[in-house]
Design a protein around this motif. Structure first.
Motif, PDB file in Angstrom:
ATOM      1  N   LYS A 148      -2.573  13.696  -7.942  1.00  0.00           N
ATOM      2  CA  LYS A 148      -2.031  13.610  -6.587  1.00  0.00           C
ATOM      3  C   LYS A 148      -2.926  12.743  -5.689  1.00  0.00           C
ATOM      4  O   LYS A 148      -2.436  11.999  -4.837  1.00  0.00           O
ATOM      5  CB  LYS A 148      -1.860  15.012  -5.987  1.00  0.00           C
ATOM      6  CG  LYS A 148      -0.683  15.774  -6.585  1.00  0.00           C
ATOM      7  CD  LYS A 148      -0.506  17.139  -5.965  1.00  0.00           C
ATOM      8  CE  LYS A 148      -1.283  18.175  -6.720  1.00  0.00           C
ATOM      9  NZ  LYS A 148      -1.034  19.560  -6.290  1.00  0.00           N
ATOM     10  N   LEU A 151      -2.125   9.232  -6.512  1.00  0.00           N
ATOM     11  CA  LEU A 151      -0.832   8.881  -5.923  1.00  0.00           C
ATOM     12  C   LEU A 151      -1.018   8.506  -4.450  1.00  0.00           C
ATOM     13  O   LEU A 151      -0.506   7.481  -3.982  1.00  0.00           O
ATOM     14  CB  LEU A 151       0.120  10.072  -6.058  1.00  0.00           C
ATOM     15  CG  LEU A 151       1.582   9.795  -5.739  1.00  0.00           C
ATOM     16  CD1 LEU A 151       2.211   8.986  -6.855  1.00  0.00           C
ATOM     17  CD2 LEU A 151       2.346  11.108  -5.555  1.00  0.00           C
ATOM     18  N   LEU A 152      -1.783   9.333  -3.729  1.00  0.00           N
ATOM     19  CA  LEU A 152      -2.062   9.063  -2.319  1.00  0.00           C
ATOM     20  C   LEU A 152      -2.776   7.725  -2.163  1.00  0.00           C
ATOM     21  O   LEU A 152      -2.467   6.942  -1.264  1.00  0.00           O
ATOM     22  CB  LEU A 152      -2.936  10.174  -1.729  1.00  0.00           C
ATOM     23  CG  LEU A 152      -2.221  11.414  -1.210  1.00  0.00           C
ATOM     24  CD1 LEU A 152      -3.242  12.427  -0.714  1.00  0.00           C
ATOM     25  CD2 LEU A 152      -1.290  11.026  -0.067  1.00  0.00           C
ATOM     26  N   ALA A 154      -2.692   5.120  -4.231  1.00  0.00           N
ATOM     27  CA  ALA A 154      -1.784   4.012  -4.525  1.00  0.00           C
ATOM     28  C   ALA A 154      -0.815   3.785  -3.370  1.00  0.00           C
ATOM     29  O   ALA A 154      -0.590   2.644  -2.949  1.00  0.00           O
ATOM     30  CB  ALA A 154      -1.017   4.301  -5.824  1.00  0.00           C
ATOM     31  N   ALA A 155      -0.267   4.870  -2.836  1.00  0.00           N
ATOM     32  CA  ALA A 155       0.712   4.746  -1.754  1.00  0.00           C
ATOM     33  C   ALA A 155       0.073   4.095  -0.523  1.00  0.00           C
ATOM     34  O   ALA A 155       0.632   3.162   0.067  1.00  0.00           O
ATOM     35  CB  ALA A 155       1.270   6.122  -1.404  1.00  0.00           C
ATOM     36  N   SER A 156      -1.127   4.557  -0.140  1.00  0.00           N
ATOM     37  CA  SER A 156      -1.742   4.012   1.068  1.00  0.00           C
ATOM     38  C   SER A 156      -2.223   2.582   0.841  1.00  0.00           C
ATOM     39  O   SER A 156      -2.184   1.748   1.743  1.00  0.00           O
ATOM     40  CB  SER A 156      -2.884   4.905   1.551  1.00  0.00           C
ATOM     41  OG  SER A 156      -3.734   5.242   0.496  1.00  0.00           O
ATOM     42  N   ILE A 158      -0.789   0.325  -1.126  1.00  0.00           N
ATOM     43  CA  ILE A 158       0.387  -0.553  -1.041  1.00  0.00           C
ATOM     44  C   ILE A 158       0.859  -0.682   0.409  1.00  0.00           C
ATOM     45  O   ILE A 158       1.139  -1.784   0.884  1.00  0.00           O
ATOM     46  CB  ILE A 158       1.523  -0.003  -1.943  1.00  0.00           C
ATOM     47  CG1 ILE A 158       1.122  -0.174  -3.417  1.00  0.00           C
ATOM     48  CG2 ILE A 158       2.839  -0.724  -1.667  1.00  0.00           C
ATOM     49  CD1 ILE A 158       1.972   0.602  -4.380  1.00  0.00           C
ATOM     50  N   ALA A 159       0.881   0.436   1.121  1.00  0.00           N
ATOM     51  CA  ALA A 159       1.345   0.417   2.515  1.00  0.00           C
ATOM     52  C   ALA A 159       0.453  -0.477   3.365  1.00  0.00           C
ATOM     53  O   ALA A 159       0.917  -1.218   4.226  1.00  0.00           O
ATOM     54  CB  ALA A 159       1.371   1.827   3.071  1.00  0.00           C
TER      55      ALA A 159
END
Lengths: 182, 196
Positions: A148, A151-152, A154-156, A158-159
């Protein structure tokens, strides 16, 4: 004695910071976490997060916080911790103060100077490597406890990179996500 | 004449309050501060004109330390000499210093709180991403070629895996660049000499 060590450490950090706050993080980390082991990598990560979300240059914020924490962990009272903050913050600004004043006096000689331009060109890749190292050293088992966390990350990532999201908004979103995920 | 000392104090107070405001209201540091400083110092107070301000930023970037603090020292010096630079830089760091002091003082009480722990667990991976992205942007902006990219990667590896001090790398680079400039200047002056 600890104040002298705090002072000399942050003086060196201030003196060798080229390329702003993020490059300074690498220096702070190396001196405070790796060398002196005053705080852990996880505590450092938290301090960086708090520094990002509060006003002011990140280098000042983290120097103030680390100066306080180092003395506090030795079991001294808040007044001595305050002195620790003051020592670290003064020490981190002092080299800039001396160098910039010196430049002010020689202002016209300094403009478009070949020595300075060459040095800055040479420093660029080093600074980029330093900022990268500041990020890599924070990839610890304590900071990334399970998938998790990744995941956080990778998400941040990319954002921020592709959608130009505001880092402060991302940190706040990360905090909310942490509250829901664990 | 009696108003003169009052005016002197006012200049210092204006410097201090101007940079205190800049320090207190810019979140995100360094580069985010430049447009705000420009608005205050150039447009509103007209202390410095635009061309000078551009020079000041360029030189502040080449001096060691934090950009916003360097700019405040510079502007302060322009207006009121050494005391001006001292007042301006104190103004610039006073608000962040006090805010962080407050947070540091209460943070240990909250650190072991279960809810705060979960929040920070979520924030920590984001911190890594938020540091990594400016690095990539900086590399793109400077259009690193293959060799410079290798140097950057080598630096990253030396610092994070071999525990080499970044300060040492900076010092060696400065030394190398100085040596190179000396060599370059020497070559130039040799080339300019009349051939026998």
């Amino acid at each position: 004695m600890i104040y002298f060590e705090l002072f000399s450490t942050f003086f060196i950090i201030g003196l060798f910071t080229f390329g702003g706050g993020y490059a300074m993080l690498s220096l702070i980390q190396n001196e405070v976490v790796v060398d002196h082991q005053w705080i852990s990598a996880t505590e450092f990560t938290d301090i960086v997060a708090i520094s990002q979300m509060t006003p002011g240059p990140i280098g000042i914020n983290s120097a103030t916080h680390i100066g306080y924490t180092v003395i506090e962990q030795m079991g001294y009272s808040p007044f001595y911790c305050f002195l620790g903050s003051l020592t670290a913050t003064t020490a981190v600004v002092l080299p800039s103060f001396l160098v910039v004043l010196w430049i002010c006096v020689l202002f016209h000689k300094f403009k478009n100077n070949i020595w300075v331009n060459n040095a800055l060109q040479w420093l660029k890749p080093i600074i980029i490597g330093m900022i990268g190292a500041a990020a890599v050293i924070l990839v610890t088992p304590e900071n990334f406890i399970d998938w998790k966390s990744w995941l956080l990350f990778a998400a941040s990532f990319i954002a921020c990179l592709f959608f130009k999201a505001n880092p402060i908004h991302l940190l706040i979103a990360g905090g909310l996500a942490g509250l829901l995920l664990w | 004449m009696t108003i003169f000392p009052y005016l002197c104090v006012m200049v210092y107070w204006n410097l201090f309050s101007c940079f205190a405001k800049i320090g207190a209201f810019t979140i995100g540091g360094g580069y985010a501060m430049i447009p705000i400083i420009e608005k205050e110092v150039v447009e509103k107070r007209k202390w410095i004109d635009t061309a000078d301000f551009t020079d000041i930023i360029a030189i502040s970037q080449s001096a060691p330390g934090l950009l916003a603090v360097n700019i405040s020292i510079f502007v302060g010096y322009r207006i009121k000499g050494i005391w001006g630079s001292l007042i301006a830089s104190i103004g610039c760091i006073i608000a962040p210093f006090l805010i962080m002091l407050l947070i540091a003082a209460v943070f240990t009480d909250f650190k072991d709180n279960e809810v705060v722990g979960r929040i920070f667990q979520g924030i920590r991976p984001v911190v890594v991403a938020v540091i990594l992205v400016p690095m990539i942007n900086l590399a793109k902006r400077n259009r690193l070629n293959f060799w410079k990219g290798c140097i950057a990667a080598g630096c990253l590896a030396l610092i994070s895996f071999a525990g080499v001090s970044p300060a040492l790398l900076i010092a060696l680079t400065l030394l190398g660049a100085t040596g190179y400039t000396t060599w370059q200047l020497k070559n130039q002056s040799n080339a300019n000499k009349p051939q026998p």
